[in-house]
Design a protein around this motif. Structure first.
Motif, mmCIF file in Angstrom:
data_model
loop_
_atom_site.group_PDB
_atom_site.id
_atom_site.type_symbol
_atom_site.label_atom_id
_atom_site.label_comp_id
_atom_site.label_asym_id
_atom_site.label_seq_id
_atom_site.Cartn_x
_atom_site.Cartn_y
_atom_site.Cartn_z
ATOM 1 N N SER A 165 6.477 -63.139 23.898
ATOM 2 C CA SER A 165 5.425 -62.875 22.914
ATOM 3 C C SER A 165 5.417 -61.405 22.498
ATOM 4 O O SER A 165 6.048 -60.551 23.113
ATOM 5 C CB SER A 165 4.058 -63.263 23.494
ATOM 6 N N THR B 127 5.392 -68.341 28.082
ATOM 7 C CA THR B 127 5.579 -67.956 26.671
ATOM 8 C C THR B 127 5.327 -66.463 26.443
ATOM 9 O O THR B 127 5.821 -65.888 25.473
ATOM 10 C CB THR B 127 4.628 -68.760 25.765
ATOM 11 N N ARG C 1 1.540 -66.895 31.568
ATOM 12 C CA ARG C 1 2.222 -67.993 30.882
ATOM 13 C C ARG C 1 3.651 -67.619 30.560
ATOM 14 O O ARG C 1 3.935 -66.475 30.182
ATOM 15 C CB ARG C 1 1.466 -68.337 29.593
#
Ligand SMILES: Nc1ncnc2c1ncn2[C@@H]1O[C@H](COP(=O)(O)OP(=O)(O)OP(=O)(O)O)[C@@H](O)[C@H]1O
Length: 487
Positions: A416, A412, A410
């Protein structure tokens, strides 16, 4: 002082008498319009060498220097050229494309260009795609329709690809096509940057309305044409007929309204037409390159009225929309283009859809010319000049997206806090490539990766360098991602 009108004399059945100066002006306008429509690159590639030899038997004689160019222009721009010629010189039957040396439009407009056996006619189809005008709009037999621009048969709702950036404008256009002159949607004002589909949507509305009711008087014209016709009417002391024609339509569409900026008299006339039509419950559809509030040089009272219905913005395209448009157009053209090549175009040509189409046409032409399919290796060569002119700097976002895609993680996760190997390694690769491929500093890169410290970025760069030296497969993988980002 406003520009002089285009005042071609009325056509007879066989010959169209046009003064040399008018012919040259009309031809210059046709070329300008074509250039605007197809974009600079495409225009220079295919159309620049086109010359008007004259008019013969109601047909415009247009020459190109080679048979290949002649065929290409005929197959790809023939309909468009004919429509533009007929819009500028009402009464002409068609366009004949020839292979001949350059010969400009001269006073002997009726003289044919050098005769060649390869002449091809682009005669008007039996029922030209022009929106119907009622008898009232046709005036007293002066040819009613000829000041209404022809509709482009390619610009329908079916061929309009919808995505996030244009879904609102598209929905508004559909709504007006289904039920014109409904309160709240009148006027419909479409705006957006160059080549984002305003004209396409307007034509689509007109086609849909025509399909529902072939008799519905729909008039589409550019603001420029509106002005020329208005000035011509003033000169010939015939403004009453001009007004009657305009006010008898049910739907009036005026494209590129920004053209009226600073043209006070034309604006005044447009304002009156606008009010008369709205008051009579007719639908008005307008387009411009800016929102009404940003059209400086337009009188306040007109600007207020322009915003009184619905204002819909065509936003800049996204990668996803560009890719969908390319897929649709390649499919319509019946050519197989590798997905990777389409992705390359969608990624690199981010300015407008017209340029995107130009690049796709070039690829199709190349494939057909050489009978070889285009590949990811040959595409950059074929499109070198186009890609150069659209060269854009790679951003850290681009890099993160591509790396995430490659490792199937992902997006994101790039920012992270997770440190598991499955996300930490790709993140390091993305940091490494950001250092290699952008001008960003280590702290700037760190910020884009979840506000990490610059020492973390430095560590990632060193780690990836080390791994690439030790592990050939890993080195190959990183090189491949880099290549994909650079093409
Ligand atoms: N969403 C779309 N789907 C399919 N084709 C599109 C789309 N948007 C634009 N196009 C195509 O891109 C080209 C340029 O579009 P169009 O002429 O409508 O742009 P425009 O916004 O009117 O530009 P301008 O400001 O130069 O008048 C056309 O060939 C049109 O068909």
């Amino acid at each position: 002082m406003e520009t002089a009108p285009d005042d071609f004399s009325r056509p007879g059945t066989e010959a169209v008498s046009v003064a040399a100066g008018d012919l040259a002006t009309a031809w210059a306008r046709i070329r300008g319009r074509l250039r605007q429509e197809v974009g600079d690159v495409e225009y220079r590639t295919w159309l620049r060498q086109m010359t008007l030899g004259g008019i013969e038997d109601g047909t415009a004689l247009v020459s190109l220097p080679t048979r290949f160019l002649r065929d290409w222009v005929r197959d790809h721009y023939g309909d468009r050229l004919r429509l533009l010629v007929q819009a500028e010189m009402p009464g002409l039957r068609g366009v004949e494309l020839r292979v001949a040396s350059a010969r400009p439009a001269t006073a002997e407009a009726a003289a044919p260009a050098a005769e060649m056996p390869l002449a091809e006619s682009l005669l008007a189809p039996p029922a030209p795609p022009v929106p119907a005008m009622p008898a009232a709009a046709a005036g007293n037999g002066a040819g009613g329709n000829e000041w209404v621009a022809p509709l482009d048969p390619r610009y329908t709702f079916d061929t309009f690809v919808v995505g996030k950036p244009n879904e609102f404008a598209h929905a508004c256009a559909r709504r007006v096509a289904e039920a014109p002159a409904v309160a709240g949607f009148n006027p419909l004002f479409l705006y957006g940057g160059v080549g984002l589909g305003k004209t396409h949507l307007m034509h689509a509305i007109a086609w849909a309305l025509r399909e529902g009711n072939p008799q519905l008087p729909v008039a589409y014209m550019s603001a420029e044409k509106f002005m020329y016709r208005f000035i011509a009417a003033l000169r010939s002391h015939n403004t009453t007929e001009f007004k009657t024609q305009l006010r008898s339509v049910q739907v009036l569409m005026v494209d590129d309204l920004q053209f009226l900026i600073g043209k006070d008299n034309t604006q005044e006339e447009f304002f009156h037409t606008f009010n008369a039509l709205i008051d009579a419950g007719k639908q008005i559809i307008l387009s411009a390159d800016k929102a009404p509030t940003d059209l400086s040089g337009i009188e306040d009272r007109l600007r207020t009225r322009l915003s009184a219905g619905i204002v819909a913005d065509l936003h800049a395209t996204t990668y996803e929309l560009r890719l969908s448009i390319l897929q649709a157009k390649a499919h319509d053209a019946g050519v197989e283009i590798p997905p990777r090549v389409l992705e390359l175009l969608a990624r690199k040509i981010a300015s407008n859809v017209r340029d995107l189409e130009g690049a796709l046409n070039r690829i199709v032409a190349h494939a057909q010319l050489f009978g070889r399919p285009i590949t990811l290796e040959t595409a950059p060569e074929v499109l070198a000049d186009i890609l150069r002119s659209h060269d854009r700097k790679l951003s850290i976002d681009d890099i993160q997206r591509k790396v995430a895609e490659h490792y199937n993680m992902r997006l994101t996760e790039m920012a992270s806090a997770r440190r598991s190997r499955a996300v930490a390694r790709p993140r390091q690769v993305a940091m490494f490539l950001s250092k290699q491929l952008t001008q960003r500093s280590l702290p700037e890169i760190g910020r884009k990766f979840g506000n990490r410290d610059h020492t973390t970025v430095l560590h990632a760069v060193n780690k990836v360098t080390e791994l690439m030296e030790a592990d050939a497969a890993f080195a190959e993988e990183v090189t491949l991602i880099r290549k994909m980002l650079e093409t």
